[in-house]
Design an enzyme around this catalytic site. Structure first.
Site, mmCIF file in Angstrom:
data_model
loop_
_atom_site.group_PDB
_atom_site.id
_atom_site.type_symbol
_atom_site.label_atom_id
_atom_site.label_comp_id
_atom_site.label_asym_id
_atom_site.label_seq_id
_atom_site.Cartn_x
_atom_site.Cartn_y
_atom_site.Cartn_z
ATOM 1 N N CYS A 2 1.069 -1.070 -0.023
ATOM 2 C CA CYS A 2 -0.111 0.076 -0.030
ATOM 3 C C CYS A 2 0.829 1.242 -0.088
ATOM 4 O O CYS A 2 1.988 1.236 0.066
ATOM 5 C CB CYS A 2 -0.970 0.092 1.163
ATOM 6 S SG CYS A 2 -1.816 -1.599 1.577
ATOM 7 N N ASN A 100 0.714 -0.596 6.245
ATOM 8 C CA ASN A 100 1.089 -1.289 4.988
ATOM 9 C C ASN A 100 2.064 -2.525 5.355
ATOM 10 O O ASN A 100 2.863 -2.349 6.449
ATOM 11 C CB ASN A 100 2.203 -0.453 4.223
ATOM 12 C CG ASN A 100 2.928 -1.087 2.968
ATOM 13 O OD1 ASN A 100 2.178 -2.062 2.419
ATOM 14 N ND2 ASN A 100 4.103 -0.893 2.549
ATOM 15 N N GLY A 101 1.487 -3.773 4.910
ATOM 16 C CA GLY A 101 2.286 -5.018 5.355
ATOM 17 C C GLY A 101 1.150 -5.968 5.616
ATOM 18 O O GLY A 101 0.131 -5.875 5.234
ATOM 19 N N HIS A 502 6.931 -29.104 -29.836
ATOM 20 C CA HIS A 502 6.765 -30.184 -28.813
ATOM 21 C C HIS A 502 5.422 -30.179 -28.110
ATOM 22 O O HIS A 502 5.396 -30.635 -26.924
ATOM 23 C CB HIS A 502 8.088 -30.121 -28.007
ATOM 24 C CG HIS A 502 9.322 -30.251 -28.603
ATOM 25 N ND1 HIS A 502 9.625 -31.689 -29.114
ATOM 26 C CD2 HIS A 502 10.418 -29.791 -29.090
ATOM 27 C CE1 HIS A 502 10.656 -31.546 -29.911
ATOM 28 N NE2 HIS A 502 11.130 -30.135 -29.921
ATOM 29 N N LYS A 601 2.840 -1.543 -7.781
ATOM 30 C CA LYS A 601 4.148 -1.546 -8.352
ATOM 31 C C LYS A 601 5.021 -1.936 -7.434
ATOM 32 O O LYS A 601 6.207 -2.861 -7.948
ATOM 33 C CB LYS A 601 4.531 -0.132 -8.329
ATOM 34 C CG LYS A 601 5.935 0.235 -8.591
ATOM 35 C CD LYS A 601 6.167 0.227 -10.383
ATOM 36 C CE LYS A 601 7.335 0.695 -10.874
ATOM 37 N NZ LYS A 601 7.582 0.074 -12.189
HETATM 38 O O1 M6R Z 1 10.729 -3.492 -7.887
HETATM 39 P P1 M6R Z 1 11.256 -4.875 -8.383
HETATM 40 O O2 M6R Z 1 12.205 -4.627 -9.633
HETATM 41 O O3 M6R Z 1 11.884 -5.736 -7.464
HETATM 42 O O4 M6R Z 1 9.922 -5.506 -8.911
HETATM 43 C C1 M6R Z 1 9.842 -6.687 -9.416
HETATM 44 C C2 M6R Z 1 8.625 -6.963 -10.135
HETATM 45 O O5 M6R Z 1 7.453 -7.242 -9.155
HETATM 46 C C3 M6R Z 1 8.375 -6.123 -11.255
HETATM 47 O O6 M6R Z 1 9.500 -6.214 -12.086
HETATM 48 C C4 M6R Z 1 7.089 -6.442 -12.158
HETATM 49 O O7 M6R Z 1 7.127 -7.720 -12.763
HETATM 50 C C5 M6R Z 1 6.765 -5.543 -13.192
HETATM 51 N N1 M6R Z 1 5.216 -5.078 -12.921
HETATM 52 C C6 M6R Z 1 6.495 -5.975 -14.241
HETATM 53 O O8 M6R Z 1 6.461 -4.794 -15.231
#
Ligand code: M6R
Length: 606
Positions: A2, A100-101, A502, A601
């Site tokens: 969050c 958050n968590g 395959h 994100k």
């Molecule tokens: O912040 P991070 O690079 O560790 O995040 C890893 C993934 O969650 C992130 O790359 C995710 O796959 C993206 N939404 C892809 O576009």
């Protein structure tokens, strides 16, 4: 996952909170809420709703209120559905809280402290508010410490107490909180994109400390009541670089920023034409003393690792594994003091990657991380960090973080090859020169983006799609396919072309478009055979192809021509082209490109 914000100062707090929540919305966008202390009567007023920050803004607009102290939240639902009740802040007795968590033992806490009657939502977070209220007898720090001692899980808690003046309290375990003090007041947030409007100085709130935000001071204490001096960091992101700069979506803006992001990432790390990590404090012994490499990451960052794996194998002939961080600890990985672990993460907060790094370090490995966000949890856990200079990446779909991660990997491979005696100085310099061409080559792809838009229009109605390629092309397509599915909701599968027959070729029909990537000269004829196999089964094929290979296919196939680079580097222009494809499909379908459904994100739950 969050977004959290807290502010006390001289500004109209609702505006501060709503603007910040918009910037944090990429962390979760199931619901939004805020709580502010009414300056007239000292009451804490909570406004919240399922939906977006814009819905919350509309609710707030209909109400006159003077306030300069408050907290806010954007939610990515874990416990309890998406509805108004489950939105934060939660208010129980004298406590108003955002979280958050994940609290793993929330059900035990309800039973042990007989909290059930006080709860209006289904969330684990409200249980923390009720427990805190249970322990609160006028001393916020004491109540917070008692509460934290009962919690199992991860948490960033931000709290206002009804009978305290305009002070905000916070404590955390694992889930991040950054804070600052600036001319306009004191502020905290789950990440620094929300602080950038006010300042470029911030500090990371240490775990198991208590932070108090006052209008003109921040007070940080450990759980033994010792005052701790915050360690301020400076972020070099432009104050306005977290805005959309006229683009309809952050994703488009961030795609367009890639040439500069790469130039900034590699620029300071090349000296005399050689890769140089001395400013990062990364010694060559790290590269010469290891016997194998293990890359740990998730999602797009892991796909960057797969490209690195192909390069390390073909150039360094070393043993290298790429591990999905979420599976790492459960797969009995071969990790010891001879292993160089490279963790890759844009946010530096992905909990699976963070936990995997801790595990690898316990096994004696040295950890180098490639991170975009300074001072983030993974960066702090690592022995060495190479920061990418992508600037804030706001769109949920990662673009410039990926290509800047790749650019760092190219430098690492070059440095390792030289320090391990695989490349001569001239070979290293020539490799680096090719990398330095990347920003210009990418600009050419971006200039021709209209052609990609035309292709995108042809796959708008596809339900399923295959992306096929061999070798490095397959690695590129894993990322291209992830991009397409997450923003366009088309079911897309990246497949190694030779493997198609395959099994999966059974799915190819005239309704299954195929995107092929053909950038590796040595694999050209084999790849072409596989493309013909799907074409003869009715599939519409579009080929993303290295320009100098395209002449042989002129007139036979629809092609997006990619400016020539040496084969090992074709990943870079090809990735930009595939990002554009995903972007155009999503925006033409009218989707909220930056906030795909169900995603967030920063993934801070396991
Ligand atoms: O912040 P991070 O690079 O560790 O995040 C890893 C993934 O969650 C992130 O790359 C995710 O796959 C993206 N939404 C892809 O576009």
């Amino acid at each position: 996952m969050c977004g959290i914000i807290g502010y006390t100062g001289s500004e109209d707090v609702r505006e501060v909170l709503l603007d910040a929540l918009e910037l944090l919305e990429y962390r979760g966008y199931d619901s939004a809420g805020l709580a502010v202390k009414d300056a007239e009567n000292g009451e804490i007023k909570v406004r919240k709703c399922a939906g977006r920050v814009s819905d919350l803004r509309a609710i707030c607009a209909s109400e006159k209120l003077v306030s300069t102290c408050g907290i806010g939240h954007t939610r990515w639902a874990t416990h309890g559905g998406v509805n108004d009740r489950n939105a934060h802040p939660h208010q129980v007795g004298k406590v108003t809280l955002v979280h958050n968590g994940i609290i793993e033992n929330y059900q035990e806490l309800i039973a042990d402290y007989e909290l059930a009657d006080e709860l209006a939502s289904e969330t684990d977070s409200e249980v923390v508010a009720a427990l805190l209220n249970h322990f609160y007898e006028g001393n916020p720090a004491e109540a917070l410490k008692k509460t934290v001692s009962k919690l199992r899980g991860t948490f960033a808690l931000v709290v206002m107490f009804a009978d305290q003046p305009e002070i905000i309290y916070s404590t955390r375990n694992v889930s991040p909180i950054v804070a600052t003090l600036c001319d306009e007041g004191a502020m905290l947030a789950s990440d620094l994109t929300a602080l950038c409007r006010f300042t470029n100085r911030y500090f990371v709130v240490p775990e198991y400390h208590i932070l108090e935000l006052h209008k003109d001071a921040v007070i940080l204490k450990d759980f033994e009541e010792n005052t701790v001096e915050p360690e301020f960091l400076t972020v070099d992101w432009e104050l306005n670089s977290a805005g959309k700069a006229g683009y309809p979506f952050y994703m488009e803006k961030e795609i367009m920023e890639q040439p500069d992001a790469i130039a900034n990432t590699i620029g300071n790390r090349i000296k005399g034409g050689m890769p140089d990590f001395s400013k990062d404090g990364v010694p060559d012994t790290l590269f010469t003393s290891c016997e194998r490499i293990c890359i740990i990451a998730c999602g797009t960052a892991m796909h960057a690792g797969l490209v690195a794996q192909a390069l390390v194998k073909s150039i360094l002939h070393m043993h290298i594994d790429v591990e999905m961080a979420s599976e790492f600890m459960y797969s009995d990985p071969v990790i010891d003091e001879k292993t160089l672990v490279i963790a890759v993460s844009q946010s530096g907060e992905t909990i699976d990657t963070l936990e995997a790094v801790k595990y690898a370090k316990r096994r004696g490995a040295k950890c180098l991380s490639i991170i975009n966000v300074k001072g983030s949890s993974i960066a702090r856990e690592s022995d060495y960090v190479l920061y990418t200079s992508a600037g804030p990446e706001i769109a949920v779909a990662s673009t410039k973080a990926y290509t800047t991660q790749l650019s760092v990997f190219y430098l690492i491979v070059a440095r390792m090859a030289h320090s391990r005696g695989v490349f001569t100085q001239e070979e290293t310099q020539s490799f680096v020169r090719e990398l330095q061409r990347t920003p210009d080559v990418m600009r050419k792809v971006l200039e021709n983006r209209r052609d990609i838009h035309v292709v995108a229009k042809k796959i708008l109605s596809a339900k399923d799609l295959f992306m096929i390629g061999r070798g490095l092309d397959y690695s590129i397509l894993l990322e291209g396919s992830l991009k397409l599915k997450e923003v366009s909701y088309i079911h897309s599968e990246a497949y190694a072309s030779g493997e198609l027959k395959h099994g999966p070729i059974a799915l190819i029909t005239q309704d299954t478009p195929v995107v092929a990537s053909v950038t590796q000269e040595k694999l050209f004829s084999k790849e072409l055979s596989n493309i013909r196999e799907v074409k003869s089964r009715g599939a519409d094929v579009v080929i993303f192809i290295k320009e100098n290979l395209s002449a042989k296919l002129e007139g036979e196939y629809e092609m997006i021509k990619l400016p020539d680079m040496q084969d090992e580097f074709m990943v870079l222009p090809a990735s930009v082209a595939l990002q554009l494809l995903a972007y155009y499909v999503s925006s033409d379908k009218g989707f909220d490109v930056d906030k795909p459904r169900n995603l967030a994100k920063v993934v801070t739950v396991e």
